[in-house]
Design a protein around this motif. Structure first.
Motif, PDB file in Angstrom:
ATOM      1  N   ARG A  87      43.510  33.528  40.596  1.00  0.00           N
ATOM      2  CA  ARG A  87      43.871  34.361  39.459  1.00  0.00           C
ATOM      3  C   ARG A  87      45.269  34.974  39.555  1.00  0.00           C
ATOM      4  NH1 ARG A  87      40.780  39.778  37.112  1.00  0.00           N
ATOM      5  NH2 ARG A  87      42.611  40.589  36.041  1.00  0.00           N
ATOM      6  N   ASP A 105      49.345  37.242  36.558  1.00  0.00           N
ATOM      7  CA  ASP A 105      47.889  37.410  36.552  1.00  0.00           C
ATOM      8  C   ASP A 105      47.339  36.597  35.391  1.00  0.00           C
ATOM      9  OD1 ASP A 105      45.236  38.276  36.466  1.00  0.00           O
ATOM     10  OD2 ASP A 105      45.738  40.357  35.987  1.00  0.00           O
ATOM     11  N   SER A 107      44.982  36.705  33.431  1.00  0.00           N
ATOM     12  CA  SER A 107      44.024  37.730  33.032  1.00  0.00           C
ATOM     13  C   SER A 107      43.418  37.537  31.649  1.00  0.00           C
ATOM     14  CB  SER A 107      44.730  39.092  33.034  1.00  0.00           C
ATOM     15  OG  SER A 107      45.780  39.072  32.075  1.00  0.00           O
ATOM     16  N   ASN A 145      49.664  37.646  32.256  1.00  0.00           N
ATOM     17  CA  ASN A 145      50.578  38.742  32.457  1.00  0.00           C
ATOM     18  C   ASN A 145      51.655  38.212  33.400  1.00  0.00           C
ATOM     19  OD1 ASN A 145      51.657  41.179  33.713  1.00  0.00           O
ATOM     20  ND2 ASN A 145      49.991  42.221  32.634  1.00  0.00           N
ATOM     21  N   SER A 186      36.637  38.336  38.357  1.00  0.00           N
ATOM     22  CA  SER A 186      36.719  39.618  37.663  1.00  0.00           C
ATOM     23  C   SER A 186      35.406  40.372  37.822  1.00  0.00           C
ATOM     24  CB  SER A 186      36.979  39.390  36.159  1.00  0.00           C
ATOM     25  OG  SER A 186      36.890  40.598  35.454  1.00  0.00           O
ATOM     26  N   LEU A 191      36.974  36.623  31.890  1.00  0.00           N
ATOM     27  CA  LEU A 191      38.416  36.864  31.722  1.00  0.00           C
ATOM     28  C   LEU A 191      38.810  36.419  30.332  1.00  0.00           C
ATOM     29  CD1 LEU A 191      39.937  35.706  35.121  1.00  0.00           C
ATOM     30  CD2 LEU A 191      40.013  37.984  34.171  1.00  0.00           C
TER      31      LEU A 191
END
Length: 191
Positions: A87, A105, A107, A145, A186, A191
């Motif tokens: 990740r 990330d 994310s 990100n 996560s 995610l």
């Protein structure tokens, strides 16, 4: 099989992109812009991604943007539900006078911060402003990100090349499987 094929045909561009996350860094790239080709070849080689891109279009902006969109879509498709991946990815690399940091990330939340300012309008045959635009489009489509920071350096060819090499190393780290991780990385369970 963590592979993806993306085809994008609009009134402005015609792009076919094939990505293999678990490749060896083989590439065949033609976008019509030599410096962009060089950056994407470096990205493939240093990320150990097999990458084929054939892109044509009506102007530089549309080609660069749509290649970034296709590459982001390919990563999203190849990663799938993100189960078992690391990740997060990061890299600090030197390139002669340049020291550059990339951190990301995967994310599913898009954000891009590029702490690089180019002084020249062009780097070889590519408009310098297209490099941050490529990163923003890529981050948006990958739903990640992304932070890119120039820590030191002035040579703009080296800065651009360091960006793509560092991005490659960071993407390779983030998309790598970690056998210790079960499911999506996560505490939310998604995610």
């Amino acid at each position: 099989m963590r592979k993806a094929k993306i085809e994008r045909k609009t009134s402005e561009t015609d792009i076919t992109l094939i990505l293999d996350l678990d490749g060896t860094g083989d590439y065949d790239i033609s976008t019509g812009t030599k410096f962009l080709d060089h950056m994407l070849c470096s990205f493939a080689r240093h990320g150990c991604f097999d990458l084929n891109i054939k892109a044509t279009g009506d102007n530089e902006h549309h080609i660069v943007e749509d290649v970034a969109i296709c590459l982001g879509n390919a990563f999203s498709k190849a990663i799938g539900d993100k189960s078992g991946i690391k990740r997060f990815g990061f890299s600090i690399i030197p390139m002669d006078d340049v020291l550059l940091l990339t951190s990301l990330d995967l994310s599913s939340r898009s954000h891009c911060s590029v702490g690089v300012r180019f002084r020249r309008k062009k780097i070889e045959d590519l408009s310098a402003e297209m490099i941050p635009h490529f990163l923003e489009s890529f981050a948006s489509e990958t739903k990640m990100n992304l932070h890119v920071k120039l820590l030191e350096g002035k040579n703009e060819h080296h800065i651009a090349e360091a960006i793509f090499k560092s991005l490659a190393l960071s993407m390779d780290m983030a998309t790598s499987k970690d056998e210790r991780k079960k499911g999506v990385p996560s505490t939310k369970g998604t995610l």
